[in-house]
Design an enzyme around this catalytic site. Structure first.
Site, PDB file in Angstrom:
ATOM      1  N   GLU A  12       0.805  -1.214   0.000  1.00  0.00           N
ATOM      2  CA  GLU A  12       0.000   0.000   0.000  1.00  0.00           C
ATOM      3  C   GLU A  12       0.846   1.277   0.000  1.00  0.00           C
ATOM      4  O   GLU A  12       0.616   2.206   0.790  1.00  0.00           O
ATOM      5  CB  GLU A  12      -0.972  -0.024   1.181  1.00  0.00           C
ATOM      6  CG  GLU A  12      -1.996  -1.152   1.041  1.00  0.00           C
ATOM      7  CD  GLU A  12      -2.944  -1.264   2.219  1.00  0.00           C
ATOM      8  OE1 GLU A  12      -2.738  -0.539   3.216  1.00  0.00           O
ATOM      9  OE2 GLU A  12      -3.880  -2.064   2.160  1.00  0.00           O
ATOM     10  N   HIS A  34     -17.673 -11.059   5.756  1.00  0.00           N
ATOM     11  CA  HIS A  34     -16.397 -10.401   6.031  1.00  0.00           C
ATOM     12  C   HIS A  34     -15.669 -11.147   7.132  1.00  0.00           C
ATOM     13  O   HIS A  34     -16.229 -11.403   8.198  1.00  0.00           O
ATOM     14  CB  HIS A  34     -16.606  -8.943   6.448  1.00  0.00           C
ATOM     15  CG  HIS A  34     -15.314  -8.208   6.667  1.00  0.00           C
ATOM     16  ND1 HIS A  34     -14.956  -7.663   7.873  1.00  0.00           N
ATOM     17  CD2 HIS A  34     -14.284  -7.955   5.825  1.00  0.00           C
ATOM     18  CE1 HIS A  34     -13.764  -7.088   7.765  1.00  0.00           C
ATOM     19  NE2 HIS A  34     -13.336  -7.256   6.529  1.00  0.00           N
ATOM     20  N   HIS A  35     -14.410 -11.498   6.866  1.00  0.00           N
ATOM     21  CA  HIS A  35     -13.536 -12.138   7.843  1.00  0.00           C
ATOM     22  C   HIS A  35     -12.289 -11.278   8.016  1.00  0.00           C
ATOM     23  O   HIS A  35     -11.372 -11.343   7.195  1.00  0.00           O
ATOM     24  CB  HIS A  35     -13.117 -13.538   7.385  1.00  0.00           C
ATOM     25  CG  HIS A  35     -14.217 -14.541   7.363  1.00  0.00           C
ATOM     26  ND1 HIS A  35     -14.111 -15.741   6.688  1.00  0.00           N
ATOM     27  CD2 HIS A  35     -15.440 -14.539   7.932  1.00  0.00           C
ATOM     28  CE1 HIS A  35     -15.237 -16.428   6.843  1.00  0.00           C
ATOM     29  NE2 HIS A  35     -16.059 -15.715   7.591  1.00  0.00           N
ATOM     30  N   GLU A  36     -12.241 -10.472   9.053  1.00  0.00           N
ATOM     31  CA  GLU A  36     -11.004  -9.759   9.380  1.00  0.00           C
ATOM     32  C   GLU A  36     -10.211 -10.632  10.343  1.00  0.00           C
ATOM     33  O   GLU A  36     -10.590 -10.799  11.505  1.00  0.00           O
ATOM     34  CB  GLU A  36     -11.289  -8.399  10.010  1.00  0.00           C
ATOM     35  CG  GLU A  36     -10.039  -7.652  10.460  1.00  0.00           C
ATOM     36  CD  GLU A  36      -8.961  -7.589   9.378  1.00  0.00           C
ATOM     37  OE1 GLU A  36      -7.913  -8.251   9.542  1.00  0.00           O
ATOM     38  OE2 GLU A  36      -9.176  -6.891   8.373  1.00  0.00           O
ATOM     39  N   HIS A  48      -7.916  -9.031   1.197  1.00  0.00           N
ATOM     40  CA  HIS A  48      -7.273  -7.743   1.440  1.00  0.00           C
ATOM     41  C   HIS A  48      -6.032  -7.950   2.312  1.00  0.00           C
ATOM     42  O   HIS A  48      -5.935  -8.922   3.048  1.00  0.00           O
ATOM     43  CB  HIS A  48      -8.241  -6.768   2.106  1.00  0.00           C
ATOM     44  CG  HIS A  48      -9.198  -6.158   1.139  1.00  0.00           C
ATOM     45  ND1 HIS A  48      -9.425  -4.796   1.052  1.00  0.00           N
ATOM     46  CD2 HIS A  48      -9.965  -6.719   0.171  1.00  0.00           C
ATOM     47  CE1 HIS A  48     -10.303  -4.550   0.100  1.00  0.00           C
ATOM     48  NE2 HIS A  48     -10.655  -5.706  -0.450  1.00  0.00           N
ATOM     49  N   GLU A  49      -5.078  -7.014   2.186  1.00  0.00           N
ATOM     50  CA  GLU A  49      -3.741  -7.191   2.762  1.00  0.00           C
ATOM     51  C   GLU A  49      -3.177  -8.534   2.303  1.00  0.00           C
ATOM     52  O   GLU A  49      -2.714  -9.341   3.095  1.00  0.00           O
ATOM     53  CB  GLU A  49      -3.743  -7.089   4.298  1.00  0.00           C
ATOM     54  CG  GLU A  49      -4.158  -5.745   4.830  1.00  0.00           C
ATOM     55  CD  GLU A  49      -5.682  -5.564   4.827  1.00  0.00           C
ATOM     56  OE1 GLU A  49      -6.151  -4.441   4.533  1.00  0.00           O
ATOM     57  OE2 GLU A  49      -6.387  -6.551   5.123  1.00  0.00           O
ATOM     58  N   GLU A  57      -7.063  -6.945  -2.908  1.00  0.00           N
ATOM     59  CA  GLU A  57      -6.598  -5.557  -2.775  1.00  0.00           C
ATOM     60  C   GLU A  57      -5.169  -5.503  -3.304  1.00  0.00           C
ATOM     61  O   GLU A  57      -4.956  -5.541  -4.498  1.00  0.00           O
ATOM     62  CB  GLU A  57      -6.721  -5.136  -1.311  1.00  0.00           C
ATOM     63  CG  GLU A  57      -6.535  -3.657  -1.054  1.00  0.00           C
ATOM     64  CD  GLU A  57      -6.568  -3.341   0.416  1.00  0.00           C
ATOM     65  OE1 GLU A  57      -7.064  -2.261   0.793  1.00  0.00           O
ATOM     66  OE2 GLU A  57      -6.090  -4.162   1.219  1.00  0.00           O
ATOM     67  N   GLU A 108      -9.677   3.757   0.341  1.00  0.00           N
ATOM     68  CA  GLU A 108      -9.813   4.178   1.734  1.00  0.00           C
ATOM     69  C   GLU A 108      -8.753   5.183   2.156  1.00  0.00           C
ATOM     70  O   GLU A 108      -8.956   5.964   3.096  1.00  0.00           O
ATOM     71  CB  GLU A 108      -9.797   2.965   2.667  1.00  0.00           C
ATOM     72  CG  GLU A 108      -8.477   2.244   2.777  1.00  0.00           C
ATOM     73  CD  GLU A 108      -8.301   1.157   1.730  1.00  0.00           C
ATOM     74  OE1 GLU A 108      -7.429   0.300   1.903  1.00  0.00           O
ATOM     75  OE2 GLU A 108      -9.039   1.178   0.717  1.00  0.00           O
TER      76      GLU A 108
END
Length: 708
Positions: A179, A418-420, A488-489, A507, A513
């Protein structure tokens, strides 16, 4: 489905033997089908393999050596001899279950050479070079052999020695995150360590003057190169160490603090493909299918349970500060504290999610993403030990999972899970089967996973072999439950979507964001015209476009989106993903019904793609034909410079009538001074038409061509 395939041996050992010399050196050559790209592979007098690459009869990669350093074993890079070699050709056409186009031609010529050490322990290794009209891919192959069962790779010694000081579009070779903003410098001016410890990044580690891939270069005479890798499986991600004096790149694998090796593998195995896309113009870089073609065919079979879709969701409002991910976290005596009571700002409530479901159902949007639905958000921010924090099946008290999924099904909308993980990998591994089974129970077929923070176990990095296996294994397991993964990440995209089509998007870049909270002013207008020719070459991007409230001063006065409204619409065509978010708040869309019409109309799955024009970092225009309907959509964007773009519509179907709407920058539009100035026109356009469109600073345009 494979439509046609054939392989023809062109050169056997008899021909190869003509190139063997008394000093055991050798020289082999293989050309692309059109003859414009050629690779020469040689052994020098010491038995060291090296290669050259020519494009249009000019050397673009000069003498570059190949080899490996190991732990507890001597390197394998010299004292080698050729034991067999051949050059062959291959041509097939395969179908994408979803993608930028319906059918993909996979046409190349390839050289395979088997090597063996001339001294003990006489280890064997092979090299395969595939040469396409749009670039090359090569990999190392470690065959099964007596006395060599396991390798501990300390470093891969793959060189890319360049022949000029290319203008280079790069991000630093960070082992933990992609990022970063792209820099534009000469190759000789790359200075990656200056970006260490960046204030806006959750985690970062830049140990060398290296770049991440894809890294794209433009030469003085128009040669375009992009370096990357394909089929990254059970291996460490590759950065490229930069020698600014000698204009050279060398593989620098991501390591671990827990081992002295970077890759551990059992024989036999193959490395990922090392890739170079080679064209004489920028649009052909985007049009290239090199990366997906170098991956194995679909291993999942029928994946029709996943449908490409647009989606809304509880996400942007939390970046703006309108709501929060957590249920009951308050600032007490200067510290974030779980009070055990609802604070009233929680975003993922039953009522709020139903608002998004209603809006999506009304506006031809197939899904709703719900972030912050599950317990654990109070306990992971600021905590070093995050194992056991998140529960991937237990909702907060104000989120009725049964009711939300029932209501969504009634409205014809799918909930996106969503799984963070908070990068707590062991917790996620233990809960994956239960979490995916819950999704299967409710008919959810897509999950957005996140890996924010330093990896647990400590000492691992996001892009090392440990995490490559985490990401890939999670997706492979998800497929058993008919779940598609948007990570993501993540680890970088390397074309595995061909082999595992449930790897739908990711991502892996500085996303939308950052415009909402970054302290450096967000993504500048040049960001996306660079992304299109760098990160997007790797694969689909979940960029979350469609912000209509550009300034959002009612929430944050120091931040904004640095594009015009028209450019936000263009991104639905330009930045490819089979899962595209309408990212803004419901109220902002309802206040702007005319531009919202484009989001309602635009497709997400394509039968054809045409890159109409473009210059890396400056501007780009792409046209895509929607699968099933035959409707066309066009998107174009520019950097901080205003410019006129000429469009030739000869790509349209002949003898077809279209209802055409153009969404373009108004006469006073400007990404900062007047970003909402937009003009919408209805025109008559067919395959014989041409059009000139003016793009404002940081602007763009979008065109819908709906068959009548």
């Amino acid at each position: 489905m494979k439509l046609q395939a054939f392989s023809i041996a062109l050169i056997a050992l008899l021909c190869f033997s003509c190139n063997l010399r008394n000093d055991n050196s050798a020289k082999l050559k293989v050309e692309s089908p059109n003859g414009k790209i050629a690779v020469e592979l040689e052994l020098d007098k010491l038995g060291q393999p090296f290669y050259h690459v020519q494009f249009n009869n000019k050397t673009v990669v000069d003498t570059s050596y190949l080899g490996f350093d190991f732990i507890d074993a001597k390197p394998i890079k010299d004292n080698l001899k050729v034991i067999s070699a051949s050059v062959n050709s291959f041509n097939e056409t395969w179908e994408m279950p979803w993608g930028e186009q319906g059918k993909v031609e996979n046409n190349y010529r390839y050289l395979t050479i088997q090597l063996e050490e001339t001294v003990a322990p006489n280890r064997k290794i092979a090299l395969t070079f595939k040469v396409y009209d749009d670039g090359i891919g090569f990999r190392y192959e470690f065959p099964e052999q007596d006395g060599w069962d396991e390798v501990l790779i300390k470093e891969e010694e793959t060189q890319f020695n360049l022949t000029e000081d290319y203008m280079t579009f790069w991000i630093p070779g960070d082992w933990d995150i992609y990022e970063h903003l792209y820099s534009t410098t000469k190759l000789s001016e790359i200075d990656a360590p200056q970006y260490a410890e960046h204030v806006n990044l959750a985690q970062t580690y830049i140990p060398e003057n290296a770049v991440n891939t894809p890294v794209t270069m433009v030469g003085n005479e128009g040669v375009h190169l992009s370096f990357h890798e394909a089929a990254l499986v059970d291996y460490s991600g590759m950065t490229l160490k930069v020698d600014t004096e000698n204009l050279s790149l060398k593989s620098h694998l991501v390591g671990s603090e827990n081992t002295d090796y970077k890759v551990k593998r059992q024989l036999p195995f193959n490395t990922p493909w090392r890739t170079i896309q080679i064209t004489d113009n920028a649009p052909e870089l985007i049009a290239s299918n090199l990366i997906v073609n170098l991956n194995e065919p679909n291993k999942l079979g029928d994946v029709s349970w996943f449908k490409p879709m647009k989606y809304t969701g509880v996400w942007w409002e939390m970046h703006l500060g309108k709501s929060s991910w957590d249920y009951g976290m308050e600032m007490v005596d200067g510290q974030w504290t779980d009070t055990g009571k609802a604070h009233g700002r929680h975003g993922a409530t039953t009522e709020n999610v139903k608002r998004f479901i209603d809006f999506s159902a009304k506006n031809n949007i197939g899904g709703v993403l719900v972030e912050g639905w599950n317990t654990g958000w109070e306990r992971w921010i600021g905590f070093e030990d995050r194992e056991g924090v998140f529960d991937f099946v237990t909702p907060y008290p104000d989120y009725d999972l049964d009711e939300v999924t029932r209501y969504a099904k009634e409205k014809g909308v799918e909930i996106i899970m969503h799984h963070e993980t908070s990068a707590a990998t062991e917790t996620y591994e233990k809960q994956q089967d239960t979490a995916y089974a819950l999704m299967q129970k409710y008919g959810m077929h897509a999950v957005k996973s996140g890996y924010v923070g330093k990896i647990l176990p400590k000492g691992e990095y996001h892009h090392g072999q440990y995490m490559v296996n985490q990401y890939n294994n999670a997706a492979i397991k998800a497929a058993k439950y008919e779940v598609a993964v948007n990570a993501h990440e993540p680890i970088k995209a390397t074309g595995l979507r061909r082999t595992y089509p449930n790897i739908i998007s990711r991502e892996g870049l500085r996303g939308q964001e950052f415009n909402a909270w970054a302290e450096d002013g967000g993504n500048p207008p040049e960001h996306l015209p660079i992304i299109a020719f760098t990160r997007m070459l790797a694969g689909p991007i979940d960029f979350t476009p469609g912000i209509f409230n550009i300034k959002f001063n009612e929430y944050k006065t120091q931040n904004q989106v640095n594009t015009t409204l028209a450019q936000q619409l263009a991104l639905y065509v330009l930045i490819y993903s089979p899962i595209q978010m309408a990212a803004d708040l419901v109220e902002h869309y309802e206040a702007n019904p005319e531009p919202l019409q484009f989001i309602k109309d635009v497709g997400v799955d394509w039968s054809d793609t045409k890159v109409l024009n473009g210059v890396v970092g400056d501007y780009v225009t792409i046209a895509r034909k929607e699968k099933d309907t035959g409707n066309w959509f066009v998107g174009g964007i520019t950097d901080e410079n205003a410019r006129d773009i000429d469009i030739d519509f000869s790509f349209l179907d002949k003898n077809e009538d279209y209802e055409v709407r153009i969404y373009k920058d108004g006469t006073d539009a400007h990404w900062d001074k007047n970003p909402l100035d937009i003009q919408i026109e209805i025109l008559d356009i067919d395959a014989s038409s041409t059009l000139k469109i003016n793009l404002a600073e940081g602007g763009g345009f979008a065109i819908s061509l709906i068959k009548k």
